[in-house]
Every structure is written in structure tokens, then in C-alpha cells.
Design a protein around this motif. Structure first.
Motif, short mmCIF file in Angstrom:
data_model
loop_
_atom_site.label_atom_id
_atom_site.label_comp_id
_atom_site.label_asym_id
_atom_site.label_seq_id
_atom_site.Cartn_x
_atom_site.Cartn_y
_atom_site.Cartn_z
N ILE A 79 -31.44 35.13 0.07
CA ILE A 79 -32.34 35.88 -0.83
C ILE A 79 -33.77 35.99 -0.29
CG2 ILE A 79 -33.46 35.81 -3.11
CD1 ILE A 79 -30.59 36.98 -3.03
N PRO A 80 -34.39 34.91 0.19
CA PRO A 80 -35.74 35.08 0.75
C PRO A 80 -35.78 35.97 1.98
CG PRO A 80 -34.96 32.84 1.12
CD PRO A 80 -34.02 33.48 0.15
N ARG A 81 -34.70 35.96 2.76
CA ARG A 81 -34.65 36.84 3.94
C ARG A 81 -34.49 38.30 3.50
NH1 ARG A 81 -31.66 34.09 9.08
NH2 ARG A 81 -31.91 36.25 9.77
N SER A 82 -33.74 38.51 2.45
CA SER A 82 -33.63 39.86 1.89
C SER A 82 -34.97 40.33 1.35
CB SER A 82 -32.57 39.88 0.77
OG SER A 82 -32.52 41.14 0.16
N ALA A 83 -35.66 39.44 0.64
CA ALA A 83 -36.99 39.78 0.11
C ALA A 83 -37.96 40.11 1.24
CB ALA A 83 -37.53 38.61 -0.72
N LEU A 84 -37.86 39.36 2.33
CA LEU A 84 -38.73 39.60 3.49
C LEU A 84 -38.52 41.02 4.02
CD1 LEU A 84 -40.61 38.41 5.76
CD2 LEU A 84 -38.50 37.89 7.00
N ALA A 85 -37.26 41.45 4.12
CA ALA A 85 -36.98 42.80 4.61
C ALA A 85 -37.56 43.85 3.69
CB ALA A 85 -35.47 42.99 4.76
N ALA A 86 -37.50 43.60 2.37
CA ALA A 86 -38.07 44.55 1.42
C ALA A 86 -39.59 44.65 1.58
CB ALA A 86 -37.73 44.13 -0.01
N VAL B 109 -44.07 34.47 7.31
CA VAL B 109 -42.87 34.11 6.54
C VAL B 109 -41.61 34.34 7.38
CG1 VAL B 109 -41.47 34.74 4.52
CG2 VAL B 109 -43.94 34.46 4.28
N HIS B 110 -41.61 35.39 8.21
CA HIS B 110 -40.47 35.66 9.06
C HIS B 110 -40.13 34.44 9.93
CE1 HIS B 110 -37.81 38.12 11.69
NE2 HIS B 110 -38.18 37.23 12.58
N PHE B 111 -41.13 33.88 10.58
CA PHE B 111 -40.88 32.74 11.47
C PHE B 111 -40.53 31.48 10.69
CE2 PHE B 111 -43.48 35.55 14.20
CZ PHE B 111 -42.55 35.73 15.21
N ALA B 112 -41.10 31.33 9.50
CA ALA B 112 -40.76 30.18 8.67
C ALA B 112 -39.31 30.25 8.20
CB ALA B 112 -41.70 30.11 7.46
N LEU B 113 -38.84 31.46 7.89
CA LEU B 113 -37.44 31.61 7.47
C LEU B 113 -36.48 31.44 8.64
CD1 LEU B 113 -37.73 34.49 4.84
CD2 LEU B 113 -37.22 32.08 4.41
N GLN B 114 -36.91 31.81 9.83
CA GLN B 114 -36.10 31.50 11.02
C GLN B 114 -35.95 29.99 11.17
OE1 GLN B 114 -37.74 33.32 14.57
NE2 GLN B 114 -36.43 35.13 14.35
N TYR B 115 -37.04 29.27 10.96
CA TYR B 115 -37.03 27.81 11.03
C TYR B 115 -36.09 27.22 9.98
CZ TYR B 115 -38.83 23.09 9.95
OH TYR B 115 -38.95 21.75 9.66
#
Length: 758
Positions: free
Chosen positions: A420-427, A475-481
Motif C-alpha cells: 500500500i505505501p508503495r502504491s501511494a508513492l506511485a500515485a 520516501v522511495h528509498f525508504a520503502l526500498q529499505y
């Protein structure tokens, strides 16, 4: 107008088109003038007249270029007194038009153009740096795209290729049933491409690659978010609950058919009166030892399953969470596979399904309610990885503690809090791409006598969009982590990873909510038009802050985890121990709070990554220690721990927020360290600096109260945030283009991709 002989006519064309209206009189007058010029060939005359086509006016960019050509031709030429003088300056190397002065002057009079007055249109102040700032490409966009995609580039590109096909054209029907069917059809295409079963074991038809599954979810989010949620419910929640909570017999029976969408299913956890409090679910699963079955029952209306994706129309089976009851004893919440419909879509006996109807967003998802009236299922339908009923009809589990078993069961489903947070990031990336591209093209106001200026040149507009751009990269790099931590998890780390996932879900979805609102406002009325997609992005992601756990509740979970880590040492600490904890691993902390450091305002210091991280760590540790001390004081004073936590709930949110901000900054900094290309590293460093300083600016009240900074320093930070926005502005379009969102998915008329000057 590549023929420089024809450049002489640019000022005339600019003046008649600059008000966006060419009258019939102007057209006739200029056409006659052109046709009477004997030194022009018929082809040249035709080319000039074609520039007067009312149905095909010059673009804003073309008008701007004409004006720049004119301004360049008259710089430092004091003898420019009329439009004719500009024409001479523009064409002086190609042909002598001096004999035509009287004809040009007559034309100016016929058009109502007064020489001196018309010249004011071109007298822009040369020092107008606001007007002169423009988009360029100071780095290789593809290199940033490659960094963002990482090891999942291949699957990301495959998904982009699929969702760019004609059959994935957005559904425009307002009929909710048509929309739902379209989304189902899209899911079937994705299943046929073996994208739905990506996380399942290979022996059951899957790809056995959870990293790719998360990348698929994020990339699909550049398209319709109803598709993402429908996809996530079917292949993630339904399929992964079977995989995570079941055993081999369930895998063999269900996984292949779930992955191909042969068995559409649901994840039936939430009840009308119980959402976040899963432990309080009221649906029961009563074991009947005589016939080796469970009876699934909804005891009250408020115990019905609600908001269940796939339930209203398509779901044939569901993972149902219910309290296991054996001989009158409650053994807590467990999971069961319960059939809902037959293969023809007919609801089975004892099942009552309602339709949640039209929602604020995600109307391509068929959310519904489910009630069970003594529905009997076989014993093997219990998902029994963590708990089961043995041959004697007794409850047994490899995890003796009820609490630990419950949280272990929920912990296996933490993947949803990564998807869900990765989906939100794309939005957020989609919204920023639309808003920044448009803001680079949309012109408004300008210096006296000058052209209108792209609104992205204005400092306040930069303030609205560029810090959110920096935050989105962070946030992108934090979600990769987070994803990597989850993929490489160990038993000892699970509680921390679950808390991090809960926190990043909140941090990312709240960020997307705020960014999309800013994007909508920043592009004015165009942002209110559905064709430009901000409304769909806003409405569809609004619920992201609620499902997979309400954000505020999840932040409490994060804070409690941080306190439990702290408490391992806190129990033996006095006041000195707390102070030492705050300054632990922060060797400069004491010096940072001396009068020199708290007032230091030079750029070298304010842009230093170590200063940023130390400031974030100091805030995180101080807030955590303060909350722990306050809770201990309340409990020591006789308050029940439950009440003590309630008293400090607002402070718990601060604990979680400070922790997450530190994690996000730290991971962004670590990602940049691995970048080798100098130009790429430079722009990412600027984004990192902007994220860090804008967060410090947001929290400046806390830093001032704590004495970590003085007013002179926070003012300097505000100034440098402004400067970083200005410095990043020329690269802003390239930075959103690096997201590499398919143009067919972006689909906003105001966000057409233009070629950027090198």
C-alpha cells in the motif's frame, strides 16, 4: 521560420498574435502587404501567409521564442525606434529592406500599431532572473530511472508494457457495474501474464519472487488504482493469506487457481464494529467434533464483515477471520476458507452478501458485506499453520502464548503494509509529474514589458511542489529499505520490521494525501477537471490512510515498539541514564547545543549531511526519552498503564513521526553514497538536502523550544530551503520524467511530455 530573410516579419506576427486573437482585418491587411512584396518568392509568400492561419495559431512556446529572437536582436542597439528597425535588425544579413520603410510604416498604421508604444512589448529588463529561469537537463534522466528501478527493472518494464496496451485504456463509463467488470477483465489479463501469482511457490505455478510482486503492485499504481486494489485483494490478501496461514494441503488445493483467477476470493477480516481491533472480532467458528466441521456464524448485525473487496460481485471464496470456539471455550481469532458462491456466481446457502455501493473512490472494486448464518465448512478449511484442531478435537499450536500466536499470525500479513505505501508513492509520483510538467508550461504574469513567465519560476509555486518532490524521492528509498528488510527478515527482527512497515504505510499514505491536494491547488482549475486525473488520484488514495490499518492507530503501534526497545534499558536508568541515551551515538550533541553551534548559519554547515542526520537523531531520541519518562511518572503516580498511554497519545504520534523521519533521511543518504555518476549524485544530494532542511523547518518550533537552534539559525534554514527550491527548479521536469511513467497511464492533457533543452 528557418529562412532568416523571413525573420523580418517576426515582430509583426508576434504583435498580432500576442493577444491570442487575429482579426479578419489584420489577416487581410498583412496578407496584401506580403503578396505585394516583389523580393519574396511565391513559396516564401505562402510560408508567411501560412503563419496567419486562424485555425492553427502559434503555440505559447513559439510566441516566447519569437519574443526572445526579437529581444536578442535589439540588445545594445540604441537606434531601434520602431517595429521597422527591429525588422531590419532581424534580416540585415540577408536582404536590404531599407527601401520598404514607408511600406512598413503604412502597415503599422493600418494595423493600429504605434512604433514607440509597440516597442514596450519587447523592453524586458535583462536582469529579470525570474523570467529567465528555464527547464534544462543537467543529468542523464535514464541513470536516475535505473537507480529508482533497481534490481526489479525487468519486471517493472514488463508491467509498463502490459498496462500501455490499448485494452488498458481508462474506463470512462459512470456505470459502476461496467467499471467493475472492466477492472475484473484487466485482472484476468494480468493473471494470464503470470503477474498475479508472482509471489507463490513455483510448484504451484508461481514465480516465487516477492520482491517482483511488490514492484508489480507499485508499477500498476501508475494506472487505475481500482485495478491495483482488486489485484492486491485477489493475489495479495486472498492468495497470500492462504500461503502464509495455510499449509501444503491448502497450497495444493487453492494457490494455482487463485493465481490464474479461476477462484476469485476475498479477505474477510474487518467487521462493522471491529476494524483495527482485530482481537475483538465477533464472528465465530465453532468446532463440531462429531462430523469434523466448523460452523461459521455472524452473531449480530454489527459482526458482519464489511468493506470486503471482491465480495459484492466476483468473490467465490474468502479467508474469514473468526473466533475459534471448542466446547464453549474461545481460542481467539483464527482463519478459515469459506465458500461464498458457486462457479456460476450464485450465493450459497447461509451466505448473505450486500453491496457497499458507490464510494468516494475505487469504484472499480466491488466492496461488500458478508454475513454467515451457521455456514458449515469441513475441518480441513481451517488455515492451520499456527493453530489447529487435532484428531481428538483439541486445540493445539506450536506457539503456546495466545498473544504471541495472534501477533505471529498477523505478522505474516505485513506484506500489505508494504504494497500500500508503495502504491501511494506511485500515485504521488503521478500527481507531481502532472503538476510540475504543467507548471513548466503554464505562463502567468511577468516583468513590466515582458512575456508571461512559467508559474514554476515563482518562488511560492516552487515551495508548493519541489519540497514534496524531494520528499517523494526520499520516501522511495525508504520503502526500498523496508522491502529489503522484509525480504531478508529474521525471527528476532520481525517486531521491528512490522513496526517499520506500519509506520512507513502511515508516512507514505499521509504524504501522498497532502501532495495530491497541493498538486490539485497548484494547477488551479485544470486540476479540478477529471481529464487531468488529479481527482481520481486523490479520491482513490484517500482510503489508503485507513485500510491495512488506520494511520493514527498504526503510529501508536510504532511508538509502542520504540518504547519497548527503549524500556529494555530504561528500567535501569535514572535521570543521568536518560541523558546519556539521548546523546548516545551523537558525539557532537553537546557541542551542537553550545551558543556557537545553535547560531551557526553558514551554508557549509547547513547543507552538511552529518548536521542533518544528527539533528534528526537528537529529536528522535529526546522525544522518545521524554515520552518514556512521562509514562513512567504517570504509572509511578498510580495511573493504570492503559490510562497512562491514553494521556500521552498525542506525544506517541510525535515519537513515531520523529523515528520515521530519521529512517527516511538516513536511507536517502545511504542510497546516495552508492551513486557513482557525479551529475546524478549532485542532483540527488540537492533533493536530500531539501528534504532534510524542509523537515527541520517544519519542526523548527521543537528545535527552538529544545534549545538545539536559535532563531537566527531557523531563519537561515528557511532561506536556504528557498534557494534549494530555486536551484532544483530547472531540473524539476527531468526529475519527474525520471519516474518514467507511461504516457498512456499519465493521460493528462495538461502534462504532455515536451523535449527538454540540453
Amino acid at each position: 521560420m528557418k529562412n532568416t530573410k523571413l525573420q523580418a516579419f517576426i515582430p509583426l506576427f508576434y504583435l498580432v498574435w500576442s493577444d491570442d486573437l487575429l482579426t479578419q482585418k489584420e489577416f487581410t491587411t498583412i496578407q496584401k502587404f506580403i503578396n505585394d512584396l516583389s523580393w519574396l518568392s511565391p513559396e516564401e509568400k505562402q510560408q508567411l501567409v501560412s503563419r496567419l492561419d486562424i485555425s492553427n495559431p502559434p503555440s505559447r512556446n513559439e510566441l516566447t521564442q519569437w519574443k526572445l529572437d526579437i529581444e536578442n536582436s535589439i540588445q545594445n542597439k540604441s537606434d531601434i525606434k520602431s517595429i521597422f528597425d527591429i525588422a531590419v535588425a532581424l534580416s540585415e544579413k540577408d536582404v536590404d529592406i531599407s527601401k520598404l520603410q514607408s511600406d512598413f510604416i503604412k502597415l503599422e498604421n493600418d494595423l493600429g500599431i504605434l512604433g514607440e508604444e509597440a516597442l514596450q512589448n519587447f523592453k524586458t529588463k535583462a536582469s529579470s532572473f525570474t523570467a529567465n529561469s528555464q527547464t534544462n537537463a543537467d543529468f542523464d534522466i535514464q541513470k536516475i530511472t535505473d537507480i529508482l528501478n533497481g534490481k526489479e527493472a525487468a519486471i517493472i518494464n514488463k508491467v509498463k508494457s502490459v498496462i500501455s496496451r490499448p485494452e488498458f485504456a481508462y474506463e470512462t463509463s459512470t456505470d459502476i457495474n461496467v467499471y467493475r467488470q472492466t477492472v475484473y477483465n484487466w485482472c484476468k489479463i494480468l493473471a494470464d501474464e503470470n503477474l498475479g501469482n508472482m509471489a507463490y511457490p513455483k510448484q504451484y505455478g508461481g514465480g516465487e519472487n516477492i520482491a517482483d510482486y511488490f514492484a508489480i503492485m507499485e508499477t500498476l499504481s501508475y494506472h487505475d488504482l481500482s485495478l491495483v486494489i482488486k489485484f492486491g485483494v485477489q493475489f495479495g490478501l486472498w492468495g497470500m493469506s492462504v500461503q502464509s496461514l495455510g499449509t501444503e494441503k491448502h497450497y495444493a488445493k487453492y494457490l494455482k487457481d487463485i493465481g490464474t483467477l479461476k477462484i476469485p476470493g476475498c479477505f474477510a477480516m474487518t467487521e462493522t464494529h471491529h476494524g483495527s481491533n482485530v482481537k475483538g472480532l465477533e464472528t465465530t467458528a465453532t468446532y463440531n467434533h462429531n462430523d469434523q466441521t466448523f460452523t461459521i456464524h455472524t452473531p449480530t448485525k454489527n459482526a458482519q464483515k464489511e468493506y470486503i473487496g471482491n465480495a459484492a460481485v466476483h468473490g467465490q471464496m474468502a479467508t474469514v477471520f473468526a473466533k475459534l470456539v471448542i466446547d464453549g471455550h474461545d481460542y481467539g481469532v483464527n482463519a478459515f476458507v469459506v465458500p461464498l458462491r458457486d462457479t456460476n456466481g450464485n450465493t450459497l446457502n447461509g451466505i448473505t452478501i450486500g453491496d457497499c455501493g458507490h464510494k468516494m473512490g475505487l469504484n472499480g472494486v466491488d466492496n461488500g458485506t458478508i454475513s454467515f448464518d451457521n455456514v458449515v465448512i469441513p475441518k480441513e478449511n481451517m488455515l492451520d499453520r499456527f493453530a489447529s484442531v487435532n484428531d481428538k478435537g483439541e486445540f493445539e499450536s506450536p506457539i503456546p502464548s495466545d498473544n504471541r500466536r495472534f501477533f505471529t499470525m498477523l505478522g505474516t500479513l505485513v506484506g500489505g503494509r508494504i504494497g500500500i505505501p508503495r502504491s501511494a508513492l506511485a500515485a504521488a509520483k503521478s500527481g507531481l509529474t502532472i503538476a510540475i510538467r504543467y507548471s513548466d508550461q503554464r505562463r502567468q504574469f511577468g516583468p513590466e514589458g515582458g512575456s508571461e513567465v512559467p508559474i514554476l519560476n515563482y518562488r511560492m509555486h516552487q515551495r508548493r511542489l519541489i519540497p514534496p518532490l524531494a520528499k517523494t524521492y526520499a520516501v522511495h528509498f525508504a520503502l526500498q529499505y523496508l522491502t529489503n528488510r522484509f525480504l531478508n527478515k529474521t525471527e528476532a527482527e520481525m517486531q521491528e520490521i512490522e513496526a517499520l512497515a506500519a509506520g512507513m504505510k502511515s508516512y507514505s499514505t499521509w504524504s501522498t494525501r497532502d501532495i495530491l491536494q497541493e498538486c490539485r491547488e497548484a494547477i488551479g482549475g485544470k486540476g479540478y477537471l477529471s481529464e487531468n486525473r488529479i481527482d481520481a488520484l486523490k479520491n482513490d488514495t484517500e482510503i489508503y490512510t485507513t485500510f491495512e490499518g488506520d494511520n493514527t492507530v498504526l503510529m501508536q503501534l510504532v511508538a509502542k515498539n520504540r518504547l519497548s526497545e527503549f524500556r529494555k534499558s530504561f528500567g535501569e536508568m535514572g535521570s543521568l541514564g536518560i541523558i546519556n541515551y539521548v546523546y548516545e551515538n551523537a558525539k557532537t550533541a553537546f557541542t551542537e547545543k553550545n551558543p556557537i553551534a545553535t547560531r551557526r548559519t553558514d551554508d557549509e554547515h547547513l547543507l552538511d549531511s552529518e548536521f542533518h542526520l544528527q539533528a534528526f537523531i537528537h529529536r528522535e531520541k529526546t522525544i522518545l526519552a521524554s515520552a518514556a519518562r512521562r509514562i513512567k511518572k504517570l504509572v509511578d503516580g498510580g495511573l493504570e498503564p492503559y490510562d497512562a498511554f491514553n494521556v500521552v497519545q498525542h506525544q506517541m504520534i510525535d515519537v513515531a513521526q520523529a523515528y520515521l523521519e530519521r529512517v527516511v533521511l538516513e536511507q536517502f543518504q545511504l542510497a546516495i553514497k552508492d551513486v557513482e555518476d557525479i551529475e546524478t549524485k549532485e542532483i540527488l544530494t540537492k533533493l536530500n538536502q531539501l528534504y532534510a532542511l524542509s523537515q527541520i523547518e517544519k519542526n523548527k518550533g521543537w528545535y527552538l523550544e529544545d534549545g538545539y537552534m536559535e532563531a537566527v539559525k531557523t531563519k537561515a534554514i528557511r532561506k536556504i530551503v528557498n534557494q534549494l527550491c530555486w536551484d532544483i527548479r530547472p531540473d524539476a521536469v527531468s526529475l519527474v520524467n525520471a519516474f518514467d511513467i507511461p504516457e498512456s497511464c499519465l493521460a493528462a492533457p495538461i502534462a504532455v511530455r515536451l523535449k527538454i533543452k540540453d
